[in-house]
Enzyme design. Structure first.
Site, PDB file in Angstrom:
ATOM      1  N   GLU A 165       0.060  -0.678   5.781  1.00 25.17           N
ATOM      2  CA  GLU A 165       1.131  -0.152   6.627  1.00 25.17           C
ATOM      3  C   GLU A 165       1.045   1.355   6.713  1.00 25.17           C
ATOM      4  OE1 GLU A 165       5.132   1.356   7.792  1.00 25.17           O
ATOM      5  OE2 GLU A 165       3.966   1.788   5.997  1.00 25.17           O
TER       6      GLU A 165
ATOM      7  N   ASP B 189       0.839  -1.202   0.000  1.00 29.92           N
ATOM      8  CA  ASP B 189       0.000   0.000   0.000  1.00 29.92           C
ATOM      9  C   ASP B 189       0.874   1.251   0.000  1.00 29.92           C
ATOM     10  OD1 ASP B 189       0.706  -0.697   2.717  1.00 29.92           O
ATOM     11  OD2 ASP B 189      -0.691   0.856   3.391  1.00 29.92           O
TER      12      ASP B 189
END
Length: 380
Positions: free
Chosen positions: A135, A71
């Site tokens: 994250e 991400d």
């Protein structure tokens, strides 16, 4: 089977994975790793995408793990970019795109290194890749979910390397062996609104807030430890939402952020913040409401076998002896450290989260070589 990490990085950049969107990045990696003989499992939780992959027997004596995320942060204003953030454009041997540095290159490099390694020299042990899609966001259901699932399934890494960008100037100049803890506190001072010409009829929350913030910011938390810099407290916001010059506001809000070393923990610092707020509230006759969030505790993987392993591989491939550091922000290593010894090593982080984020393609190739050498040295 040889995987080109530059091509894989470009393929991952083309996946629009702004947290919490999966963007097909984990689908791509799942397919690649499955075809290479890894056992793969999607470990999604509460809509957050995660991928677990293991090559080799479960529960063997030697298991090396990699952790990373696909991400990325939002791109911001598209007009500021000179390239398509998800176009993976290459100019003059520089690869551009959101996530190029943080950290799709590292995921591509360790996935490619792992696939090549198990294909060419099958190890006496297992290799695990734990990759999350959360994250950069809340990080509640990303690496935490993977580690929870691994615990329930009897899966375990003996050691782990997180591929976050760690190098400040040159690839190979720094390894992270720990991280400071991080916490934030939101404080609302509640007084009584009134006319600025009649301050005695109001109870102004601003003097109390200013006093509180001055007391907090003026406190020396410590002078550092053997492996950590001094802890810091930053006042990051004070606001009332009041633009009127003739109104004393009824409420003032402030935010502080603390980055703390191994002399402290979140609970003790929370008690200190609340005690300071209570003293100021009593002195000024106001109410102070405090909300605190501890994002992660300080941790250290003491210099030893794991840091020596990674340092040796970095030195062999780059000619540099990396500094062992605990600087920087937080990472998912703060969760992994409760599972097994963990260190971090990755690219130079100069352009992460910036417009026109980019990475030299030769650094991706070199990073794969370093990760491959780490695997060979660990199992050798």
């Amino acid at each position: 089977m040889t995987i080109d990490p530059v091509t894989l990085t470009a393929d991952l950049i083309r996946c629009p994975t702004v947290t919490p969107e999966e963007g097909s990045a984990l689908v791509l990696l799942d397919d690649l790793l499955s075809r290479a003989g890894f056992e793969t499992v999607r470990v999604d939780r509460n809509g957050v995408p995660n991928l677990f992959a293991r090559w080799g027997p479960k529960g063997v004596a030697r298991t090396f793990g990699f952790n990373g995320h696909t991400d990325v942060v939002p791109v911001g204003d598209l007009a500021d970019w000179s390239v398509d953030p998800f176009g993976a454009e290459q100019r003059n041997d520089i690869l551009y795109g959101r996530g190029a540095t943080d950290m799709k290159s590292a995921v591509a490099a360790f996935a490619a290194a792992a696939v090549d390694f198990v294909s060419e020299t099958p190890p006496d042990g297992a290799v695990i890749l734990a990759i999350t899609g959360d994250e950069e966001g809340p990080a509640r259901d990303g690496t935490r979910a993977l580690l929870d699932w691994m615990g329930h399934q009897g899966e375990r890494m003996d050691v782990c390397l997180v591929g976050e960008p760690t190098c400040p100037v040159t690839l190979g100049d720094m390894i992270k062996i720990g991280r400071r803890g991080s916490m934030s506190a939101w404080m609302a001072v509640r007084g009584k609104q009134g006319h600025a010409a009649y301050p005695h009829r109001a109870r102004n929350p601003l003097p109390a807030m200013v006093r509180l913030m001055d007391r907090l910011a003026g406190r020396e938390l410590d002078r550092g430890t053997e492996h950590f810099d001094p802890s810091t407290l930053a006042v990051v916001s004070i606001e009332t939402g009041n633009d009127a010059t003739n109104v004393i506001p009824g409420t003032c809000r402030g935010i502080v952020n603390i980055r703390f070393n191994d002399l402290h923990n979140g609970a003790a610092l929370s008690d200190w913040l609340r005690a300071e707020a209570a003293e100021v509230a009593e002195a000024f006759g106001v109410q102070i409401d405090t909300e605190i969030k501890v994002s992660g505790e300080s941790f250290l993987t003491p210099p030893g076998a794991l840091s020596a392993l990674v340092s040796g591989a970095v030195a062999a491939e780059t000619g540099l002896v990396p500094e062992l550091s605990t600087t920087g922000g937080t990472s998912d290593a703060r969760f992994v450290k409760d599972h097994c010894p963990v260190v971090e090593f990755g690219l130079v982080g100069k352009t992460m989260h910036q417009v026109d984020e980019c990475v030299p393609v030769d650094e991706i190739v070199r990073l794969k070589a370093i990760y491959g050498r780490i695997l060979r040295d660990y199992f050798g």
